[in-house]
Design a protein around this motif. Structure first.
Motif, short mmCIF file in Angstrom:
data_model
loop_
_atom_site.label_atom_id
_atom_site.label_comp_id
_atom_site.label_asym_id
_atom_site.label_seq_id
_atom_site.Cartn_x
_atom_site.Cartn_y
_atom_site.Cartn_z
N GLN A 67 -2.13 -1.88 20.78
CA GLN A 67 -3.04 -0.82 20.63
C GLN A 67 -3.81 -1.12 19.39
N VAL A 68 -4.84 -1.90 19.39
CA VAL A 68 -5.70 -2.27 18.26
C VAL A 68 -6.32 -1.18 17.66
N LEU A 69 -6.81 0.19 18.43
CA LEU A 69 -7.54 1.40 17.99
C LEU A 69 -6.57 2.07 17.13
N THR A 70 -5.09 2.05 17.33
CA THR A 70 -4.33 2.69 16.58
C THR A 70 -3.72 1.92 15.29
N PHE A 71 -3.11 0.67 15.68
CA PHE A 71 -2.46 0.00 14.52
C PHE A 71 -3.14 -1.07 13.98
N GLY A 72 -4.45 -1.58 14.21
CA GLY A 72 -5.02 -2.57 14.10
C GLY A 72 -4.31 -3.96 14.26
N THR A 73 -4.69 -4.89 13.73
CA THR A 73 -4.05 -6.26 13.91
C THR A 73 -3.17 -6.69 12.97
N PRO A 74 -2.08 -7.54 12.98
CA PRO A 74 -1.20 -8.08 11.95
C PRO A 74 -2.26 -8.72 10.78
N PHE A 75 -3.00 -9.45 11.10
CA PHE A 75 -3.96 -10.32 9.97
C PHE A 75 -4.79 -9.15 9.37
N GLY A 76 -5.16 -8.18 10.06
CA GLY A 76 -5.91 -7.00 9.19
C GLY A 76 -5.21 -6.24 8.29
N ASN A 77 -3.86 -5.99 8.66
CA ASN A 77 -2.96 -5.10 7.92
C ASN A 77 -2.44 -5.90 7.01
N ILE A 78 -1.96 -7.18 6.90
CA ILE A 78 -1.40 -7.96 5.83
C ILE A 78 -2.70 -8.23 4.88
N LEU A 79 -3.96 -8.50 5.38
CA LEU A 79 -5.05 -8.69 4.40
C LEU A 79 -5.20 -7.27 3.52
N THR A 80 -5.17 -6.29 4.23
CA THR A 80 -5.33 -4.99 3.46
C THR A 80 -4.11 -4.83 2.49
N LEU A 81 -2.97 -5.33 2.73
CA LEU A 81 -1.77 -5.20 1.75
C LEU A 81 -2.13 -5.99 0.46
N CYS A 82 -2.84 -7.37 0.90
CA CYS A 82 -3.11 -8.11 -0.51
C CYS A 82 -4.23 -7.40 -1.19
N ALA A 83 -5.13 -6.63 -0.64
CA ALA A 83 -6.05 -5.60 -1.26
C ALA A 83 -5.51 -4.80 -2.13
N VAL A 84 -4.47 -4.00 -1.33
CA VAL A 84 -3.63 -2.91 -2.14
C VAL A 84 -2.92 -3.53 -3.38
N PHE A 85 -2.45 -4.66 -3.45
CA PHE A 85 -1.95 -5.15 -4.47
C PHE A 85 -2.88 -5.65 -5.71
N SER A 86 -4.16 -6.00 -5.18
CA SER A 86 -5.10 -6.35 -6.13
C SER A 86 -5.72 -4.96 -6.79
N TRP A 87 -5.77 -4.07 -6.04
CA TRP A 87 -6.11 -2.80 -6.48
C TRP A 87 -5.07 -2.12 -7.49
N ALA A 88 -3.91 -2.39 -7.14
CA ALA A 88 -2.77 -1.91 -8.20
C ALA A 88 -2.88 -2.64 -9.52
N PHE A 89 -2.84 -3.91 -9.39
CA PHE A 89 -3.25 -4.83 -10.65
C PHE A 89 -4.30 -4.34 -11.45
N TYR A 90 -5.37 -4.16 -10.67
CA TYR A 90 -6.51 -3.51 -11.39
C TYR A 90 -6.43 -2.40 -12.29
N LEU A 91 -5.75 -1.28 -11.54
CA LEU A 91 -5.40 -0.06 -12.40
C LEU A 91 -4.57 -0.44 -13.73
N VAL A 92 -3.51 -1.25 -13.41
CA VAL A 92 -2.44 -1.27 -14.44
C VAL A 92 -3.25 -2.27 -15.75
N ILE A 93 -3.85 -3.43 -15.53
CA ILE A 93 -4.56 -4.01 -16.39
C ILE A 93 -5.73 -3.31 -17.15
N SER A 94 -6.60 -2.59 -16.33
CA SER A 94 -7.75 -1.85 -16.74
C SER A 94 -7.06 -0.97 -17.88
N LYS A 95 -5.99 -0.15 -17.58
CA LYS A 95 -5.44 0.62 -18.65
C LYS A 95 -5.20 -0.07 -19.84
N LYS A 96 -4.60 -1.11 -19.95
CA LYS A 96 -4.66 -1.94 -21.40
C LYS A 96 -6.05 -2.21 -21.74
#
Length: 216
Positions: A67-96
């Motif tokens: 069900q790609v139109l519902t859940f996407g693909t494993p590759f897309g979701n794992i890559l999105t998680l990498c982007a999520v961690f990157s964004w979280a690091f940005y918020l914390v480091i930019s605060k400093k």
């Protein structure tokens, strides 16, 4: 974050990508414990566990279901998680960094570095997916400029002001609205199909993040 998300969104759904981004506040809370010396409470640990189960459930659904139109693909979701961690690091480091630099300076430096990194990737993308001039339309050009001005430059600048005036943790709360506002557009416009399993996974993540960050 921008580069990873731009690639990942081609292989997952808009709704799932925004559900995964609600995980940001918990990652920020954990990173803030190490980088900003903020407390890591029992609520945050429990919430992290619940949200992680939800993320695992969504990724498992994308692997076991067609069900790609519902859940996407494993590759897309794992890559999105990498982007999520990157964004979280940005918020914390930019605060400093806000202790030394203005939001305008940080935003400019961020976009400059991002531009240089993405420009270096252009030849590789062009080799895989050549640019077809006859496919370019006025609507497409207008969309690119709208994304660049409103959904990128303005958004990052406003978030940077929020980080400076509050905390990285508080600034990450806007992720709560992502899945709902995205669903309003993605279902009729992109034809994405929410299912019971998607709602269960999404609620686990959102509840876990809420419990970890806002329950008290």
């Amino acid at each position: 974050n921008v580069g990873l998300f731009s690639i990942a969104i081609q292989f997952t759904t808009a709704i799932v990508s925004q559900i995964l981004y609600t995980f940001v506040p918990i990652i920020v809370a954990i990173l803030s414990y190490f980088f900003l010396k903020e407390k890591l409470t029992k609520n945050r640990i429990v919430g992290l566990t619940i949200a992680t189960v939800g993320i695992g459930f969504l990724i498992h659904q994308s692997i076991t279901r067609e069900q790609v139109l519902t859940f996407g693909t494993p590759f897309g979701n794992i890559l999105t998680l990498c982007a999520v961690f990157s964004w979280a690091f940005y918020l914390v480091i930019s605060k400093k960094l806000t202790n030394t630099y203005t939001p305008t300076t940080i935003s400019f430096a961020s976009f400059l570095v991002t531009t240089l990194i993405l420009l270096s990737a252009v030849p590789f993308e062009y080799a895989i997916r050549p640019l077809l001039i006859n496919k370019i339309t006025i609507v497409g050009i207008g969309s690119v400029f709208a994304l660049a001005i409103f959904n990128s430059a303005l958004m990052f600048f406003l978030i940077q002001i929020a980080v400076k005036r509050t905390t990285a943790f508080t600034a990450s709360f806007f992720q709560y609205l992502g899945p709902f506002s995205t669903a309003i557009v993605a279902i009729p416009v992109l034809g994405e199909r929410p299912t019971v399993a998607l709602v269960i996974g999404g609620l686990l993540i959102i509840f876990g993040v809420f419990y970890a960050t806002s329950y008290q």
